[in-house]
Design a protein around this motif. Sequence first.
Motif, PDB file in Angstrom:
ATOM      1  N   PHE A 107       0.874  -1.414   0.101  1.00 29.13           N
ATOM      2  CA  PHE A 107       0.001   0.025  -0.004  1.00 29.13           C
ATOM      3  C   PHE A 107       0.881   1.400   0.183  1.00 29.13           C
ATOM      4  N   ASP A 108       1.855   1.077   0.845  1.00 32.22           N
ATOM      5  CA  ASP A 108       2.863   2.530   1.015  1.00 32.22           C
ATOM      6  C   ASP A 108       3.436   2.630  -0.566  1.00 32.22           C
ATOM      7  N   GLU A 109       3.796   1.614  -1.148  1.00 37.05           N
ATOM      8  CA  GLU A 109       4.509   1.556  -2.272  1.00 37.05           C
ATOM      9  C   GLU A 109       3.445   2.220  -3.330  1.00 37.05           C
ATOM     10  N   ALA A 110       2.207   1.846  -3.358  1.00 36.80           N
ATOM     11  CA  ALA A 110       1.341   2.457  -4.394  1.00 36.80           C
ATOM     12  C   ALA A 110       1.054   3.938  -3.980  1.00 36.80           C
ATOM     13  N   VAL A 111       1.012   4.365  -2.891  1.00 38.08           N
ATOM     14  CA  VAL A 111       0.892   5.739  -2.499  1.00 38.08           C
ATOM     15  C   VAL A 111       1.977   6.509  -3.116  1.00 38.08           C
ATOM     16  N   SER A 112       3.415   6.047  -2.900  1.00 35.24           N
ATOM     17  CA  SER A 112       4.431   6.341  -3.205  1.00 35.24           C
ATOM     18  C   SER A 112       4.436   6.725  -4.717  1.00 35.24           C
ATOM     19  N   LEU A 113       3.931   5.869  -5.505  1.00 41.14           N
ATOM     20  CA  LEU A 113       3.785   5.780  -6.993  1.00 41.14           C
ATOM     21  C   LEU A 113       2.675   6.868  -7.593  1.00 41.14           C
ATOM     22  N   GLY A 114       1.868   7.231  -6.847  1.00 37.02           N
ATOM     23  CA  GLY A 114       0.736   8.290  -7.088  1.00 37.02           C
ATOM     24  C   GLY A 114      -0.261   7.315  -7.688  1.00 37.02           C
ATOM     25  N   ALA A 115      -0.523   6.039  -7.006  1.00 36.06           N
ATOM     26  CA  ALA A 115      -1.650   5.344  -7.638  1.00 36.06           C
ATOM     27  C   ALA A 115      -3.138   5.597  -7.145  1.00 36.06           C
ATOM     28  N   TYR A 116      -3.125   6.400  -6.043  1.00 33.42           N
ATOM     29  CA  TYR A 116      -4.198   6.852  -5.676  1.00 33.42           C
ATOM     30  C   TYR A 116      -4.497   8.313  -5.701  1.00 33.42           C
ATOM     31  N   HIS A 117      -5.950   8.749  -5.751  1.00 32.32           N
ATOM     32  CA  HIS A 117      -6.332  10.072  -5.872  1.00 32.32           C
ATOM     33  C   HIS A 117      -7.168  10.485  -4.803  1.00 32.32           C
ATOM     34  N   GLU A 118      -7.116  11.764  -4.472  1.00 33.47           N
ATOM     35  CA  GLU A 118      -8.064  11.914  -3.343  1.00 33.47           C
ATOM     36  C   GLU A 118      -9.255  13.167  -3.778  1.00 33.47           C
ATOM     37  N   ALA A 119     -10.060  13.171  -3.303  1.00 33.50           N
ATOM     38  CA  ALA A 119     -11.260  14.260  -3.703  1.00 33.50           C
ATOM     39  C   ALA A 119     -12.111  14.470  -2.406  1.00 33.50           C
ATOM     40  N   GLU A 120     -12.855  15.453  -2.440  1.00 33.01           N
ATOM     41  CA  GLU A 120     -13.711  15.611  -1.178  1.00 33.01           C
ATOM     42  C   GLU A 120     -15.229  15.250  -1.498  1.00 33.01           C
ATOM     43  N   SER A 121     -15.337  14.926  -2.704  1.00 37.51           N
ATOM     44  CA  SER A 121     -16.794  14.294  -3.132  1.00 37.51           C
ATOM     45  C   SER A 121     -16.330  13.042  -4.183  1.00 37.51           C
ATOM     46  N   VAL A 122     -17.353  12.265  -4.141  1.00 37.23           N
ATOM     47  CA  VAL A 122     -17.544  10.925  -4.809  1.00 37.23           C
ATOM     48  C   VAL A 122     -17.381  11.431  -6.544  1.00 37.23           C
ATOM     49  N   GLU A 123     -18.128  12.615  -6.741  1.00 38.91           N
ATOM     50  CA  GLU A 123     -18.300  13.036  -8.239  1.00 38.91           C
ATOM     51  C   GLU A 123     -16.784  13.602  -8.580  1.00 38.91           C
ATOM     52  N   ALA A 124     -16.108  14.390  -7.717  1.00 42.82           N
ATOM     53  CA  ALA A 124     -15.006  14.905  -7.986  1.00 42.82           C
ATOM     54  C   ALA A 124     -14.025  13.790  -8.182  1.00 42.82           C
ATOM     55  N   LEU A 125     -14.003  12.597  -7.527  1.00 47.03           N
ATOM     56  CA  LEU A 125     -13.170  11.373  -7.530  1.00 47.03           C
ATOM     57  C   LEU A 125     -13.193  10.711  -8.631  1.00 47.03           C
ATOM     58  N   ALA A 126     -14.556  10.703  -9.265  1.00 44.83           N
ATOM     59  CA  ALA A 126     -14.990   9.887 -10.345  1.00 44.83           C
ATOM     60  C   ALA A 126     -14.618  10.797 -11.529  1.00 44.83           C
ATOM     61  N   ASP A 127     -14.746  11.761 -11.690  1.00 41.40           N
ATOM     62  CA  ASP A 127     -14.373  12.644 -12.724  1.00 41.40           C
ATOM     63  C   ASP A 127     -12.965  12.482 -12.938  1.00 41.40           C
ATOM     64  N   HIS A 128     -12.163  12.712 -12.063  1.00 42.95           N
ATOM     65  CA  HIS A 128     -10.678  12.497 -12.172  1.00 42.95           C
ATOM     66  C   HIS A 128     -10.221  11.077 -12.500  1.00 42.95           C
ATOM     67  N   LEU A 129     -10.876  10.096 -12.146  1.00 42.37           N
ATOM     68  CA  LEU A 129     -10.496   8.654 -12.425  1.00 42.37           C
ATOM     69  C   LEU A 129     -11.016   8.414 -13.713  1.00 42.37           C
ATOM     70  N   GLY A 130     -11.991   8.612 -14.388  1.00 44.93           N
ATOM     71  CA  GLY A 130     -12.831   8.413 -15.667  1.00 44.93           C
ATOM     72  C   GLY A 130     -13.873   7.618 -15.605  1.00 44.93           C
ATOM     73  N   CYS A 131     -14.553   7.426 -14.434  1.00 47.77           N
ATOM     74  CA  CYS A 131     -15.797   6.744 -14.351  1.00 47.77           C
ATOM     75  C   CYS A 131     -16.853   8.001 -14.297  1.00 47.77           C
ATOM     76  N   ASP A 132     -18.308   7.262 -14.352  1.00 46.56           N
ATOM     77  CA  ASP A 132     -19.367   8.313 -14.423  1.00 46.56           C
ATOM     78  C   ASP A 132     -19.425   8.991 -12.965  1.00 46.56           C
ATOM     79  N   PRO A 133     -19.478  10.310 -13.146  1.00 47.91           N
ATOM     80  CA  PRO A 133     -19.588  10.792 -11.602  1.00 47.91           C
ATOM     81  C   PRO A 133     -21.056  10.572 -10.948  1.00 47.91           C
ATOM     82  N   ASP A 134     -21.972  11.008 -11.716  1.00 47.37           N
ATOM     83  CA  ASP A 134     -23.332  10.908 -11.078  1.00 47.37           C
ATOM     84  C   ASP A 134     -23.670   9.327 -10.541  1.00 47.37           C
ATOM     85  N   VAL A 135     -23.315   8.527 -11.460  1.00 50.12           N
ATOM     86  CA  VAL A 135     -23.737   7.050 -11.305  1.00 50.12           C
ATOM     87  C   VAL A 135     -22.877   6.526 -10.109  1.00 50.12           C
ATOM     88  N   THR A 136     -21.524   6.785 -10.181  1.00 49.94           N
ATOM     89  CA  THR A 136     -20.870   6.167  -9.066  1.00 49.94           C
ATOM     90  C   THR A 136     -21.084   7.231  -7.684  1.00 49.94           C
TER      91      THR A 136
END
Length: 479
Positions: A338-367
Amino acid sequence: MSESAQPTLRDDRTETVPASEVEWDVSTDMLIAGGGGTGLVAALAASESDLQVTVLEKTDAVGGNTSLSTGMIPAAGTRYQAEAGIEDDPEDMAADILAKNDCEADESMVSHLCAESASLVHWLVDEWDVSLSLVDDFKYPKHSEYRMHAPPGRNGENLVAELKDRIEATENVELLTNAPVTKLVADDGAAGVAGVVAGERREESIEAERVILATDGFAGNKRMVTEWCAEIEEALYFGADGNTGDGIRWGAELGGDLACMDAYQGHATVAYQTGALSTYAVVMNGGIVVNREGERFGDESAGYSAFAVDVLRQPDNVAYEVFDERIFDRLDGEFDDFDEAVSLGAYHEAESVEALADHLGCDPDVTAATVERYNEAVAADEPDETGRTDGVNTLSPPFYGAEVTGALFHTQGGLVVDEHGRVLREDGSPVEGLYAGGGCAVGISGHGPGGYLSGNGLTTALGLGRLAGLHARRSLDAD
């Protein structure tokens, strides 16, 4: 070796040689082909006498798939469980394994390895000073009790490092890397094994009274994967480079029986962009996985192996892991992966599900709607829309996520062995002097990917490694 040149069981080629055609260059009492978890543990077990033990690893470093794993060893009835107030026994462990694979695995072997599991853990700690501690903060899918015993960092590299240190401090064990075994030498008179041919630049014939095959499975051999596990052939391969099915082919050529060759362990959450493993503890602590449309497509608690196929069926073979800060903080610093994945930038953070989904590339509203339905089911203590029932915490901001894909880690089919790790023919008789363990031997996961229960790989790798080393040593001492 190119993929097109990789050998399979169906090729018209010979990978064993009769002893009558060999001039021995050197001899040893016991030859172990492969320096992964099986080989290292077998060497330690075999070394508890004055026999000469030789371990040959074909790559430049020991460890194999064990070094790529979490290093967690399942065991039932250990003193660590008792100290934590956990009541567990080998029968319960065996029941979990057999339930996961619909009783397709050999029940007697499952029961045997489970019965030996506590002794394995205690032996590693007490006799070899290996660092293991009970994992009691989460359970992998379908484990009814806390029974994982982990090295520091919950990382197989740390377990392998300690095993290697113990090997190097043991006078009667020789460990060589960049020393591939290339053929088995068949004993002309006993219909068994007499030694091996090995060497990268210059081949040597090594006479040995006992040979333990610890070369792992065939997940690194694309032709063999296509032959036996075609549904996963296009997946990312996340195992050790040396796993090309060598020992399985050699043992079969000497008459060894094969079973469950379609079995394998996949993983559902390898970070797509970085290639880092996103530990499944993310999911088992309450994370969910959605597809590009923002919808869940299965019960994630089925396990990371079975769920890998579901992920690979999604558009472009990708899905999206969604979790929250509670889970992030719980895993941070606990899992090296997990720490390695964090260090490589695998995870993204957002204050809302919609913002996270928009960044990841999945449908914000449905997610967002999917997360809301999941939270409602958890809050009501009811099965969610996939039938998942292990949720205990709702997901709340801030949220984290990663684009993930399915991967192939290792195969689970191979040579049929007895309770001592001796390779068996179809009629049940042993191939004289030949043993196998880990991915080289048939596993305890039944068929396909769905029967894999977390820890099955190390159960057979370390369990059969120890049993083979002990029996080979004792049989030589008795001669």
